[in-house]
Design a protein around this motif. Structure first.
Motif, mmCIF file in Angstrom:
data_model
loop_
_atom_site.group_PDB
_atom_site.id
_atom_site.type_symbol
_atom_site.label_atom_id
_atom_site.label_comp_id
_atom_site.label_asym_id
_atom_site.label_seq_id
_atom_site.Cartn_x
_atom_site.Cartn_y
_atom_site.Cartn_z
ATOM 1 N N ASP A 96 0.003 1.268 -11.111
ATOM 2 C CA ASP A 96 -0.842 1.003 -9.954
ATOM 3 C C ASP A 96 0.028 0.575 -8.780
ATOM 4 O OD1 ASP A 96 -3.075 0.650 -8.408
ATOM 5 O OD2 ASP A 96 -3.456 -1.389 -9.117
ATOM 6 N N ASP A 97 0.486 1.568 -7.968
ATOM 7 C CA ASP A 97 1.316 1.251 -6.805
ATOM 8 C C ASP A 97 0.708 1.838 -5.543
ATOM 9 O OD1 ASP A 97 1.768 3.839 -7.486
ATOM 10 O OD2 ASP A 97 3.955 3.756 -7.311
ATOM 11 N N ASP A 98 -0.602 1.676 -5.383
ATOM 12 C CA ASP A 98 -1.289 2.223 -4.220
ATOM 13 C C ASP A 98 -0.904 1.515 -2.930
ATOM 14 O OD1 ASP A 98 -2.577 4.040 -5.782
ATOM 15 O OD2 ASP A 98 -4.373 2.800 -6.058
ATOM 16 N N ASP A 99 -0.479 0.275 -3.013
ATOM 17 C CA ASP A 99 -0.157 -0.461 -1.800
ATOM 18 C C ASP A 99 1.240 -0.151 -1.276
ATOM 19 O OD1 ASP A 99 1.014 -1.601 -3.966
ATOM 20 O OD2 ASP A 99 0.724 -3.670 -3.316
ATOM 21 N N VAL A 100 2.062 0.614 -2.015
ATOM 22 C CA VAL A 100 3.399 0.985 -1.565
ATOM 23 C C VAL A 100 3.337 2.415 -1.037
ATOM 24 C CG1 VAL A 100 5.806 1.316 -2.253
ATOM 25 C CG2 VAL A 100 4.445 -0.514 -3.283
ATOM 26 N N PRO A 101 3.684 2.627 0.229
ATOM 27 C CA PRO A 101 3.610 4.004 0.775
ATOM 28 C C PRO A 101 4.708 4.889 0.195
ATOM 29 C CG PRO A 101 4.537 2.512 2.398
ATOM 30 C CD PRO A 101 4.096 1.663 1.231
#
Length: 151
Positions: free
Chosen positions: A134-139
């Motif tokens: 879950d790395d949705d917050d890293v562009p």
């Protein structure tokens, strides 16, 4: 003799008798309270063992097999290093592991950690390995840093 007085005296005699026939009568049965006496006996025994007070201990946790913790805040701790003896006294509260998180993570044993993981999975929390995916917050990386450094 008056029958009422006789009945009243017999009732008083029956209420006051502690032992069997022929024993002395008392007005009331004396109940001894053993609270402070027990504490004095414990302190005397600790003194015989050579226990010294340890100061500066803010909390003590005892982990139980059912994933509960016996938690003491500011306990009175006495220790005798010669006899490998520790005495912890105070008001203990039984708490769940989840109530004391995250402060007790350093104190957990591997078996306690496994129990905590099973508990988290049972609650439907994040499954193992899903936190890394879950790395949705890293562009996403759009440009190459090497091209930018050559400019």
């Amino acid at each position: 003799m008056n029958q009422e007085k006789l009945a009243k005296l017999q009732q008083l005699a029956a209420d006051a008798r502690i032992g069997g026939k022929g024993t002395a009568r008392r007005k009331k049965k004396v109940v001894h309270k053993s609270g402070p006496v027990d504490e004095k006996k414990v302190q005397a025994t600790l003194k015989k063992l050579g226990a010294n007070s340890l100061v500066g201990i803010e909390e003590a946790n005892f982990f139980q097999t059912d994933n509960k913790i016996l938690h003491f805040v500011n306990p009175k701790v006495q220790a005798s290093m010669a006899s490998n003896f520790f005495s912890i006294s105070g008001n203990g509260e039984v708490k769940e592991v989840t109530e004391l998180l995250p402060g007790i993570l350093q104190q957990l044993s591997p078996t306690n950690l496994e129990g905590l993981k099973k508990y988290a999975e049972a609650l439907g929390a994040v499954p193992p390995g899903a936190a890394a995916a879950d790395d949705d917050d890293v562009p996403d990386l759009v440009e190459s840093f090497e091209d930018a450094s050559k400019k």
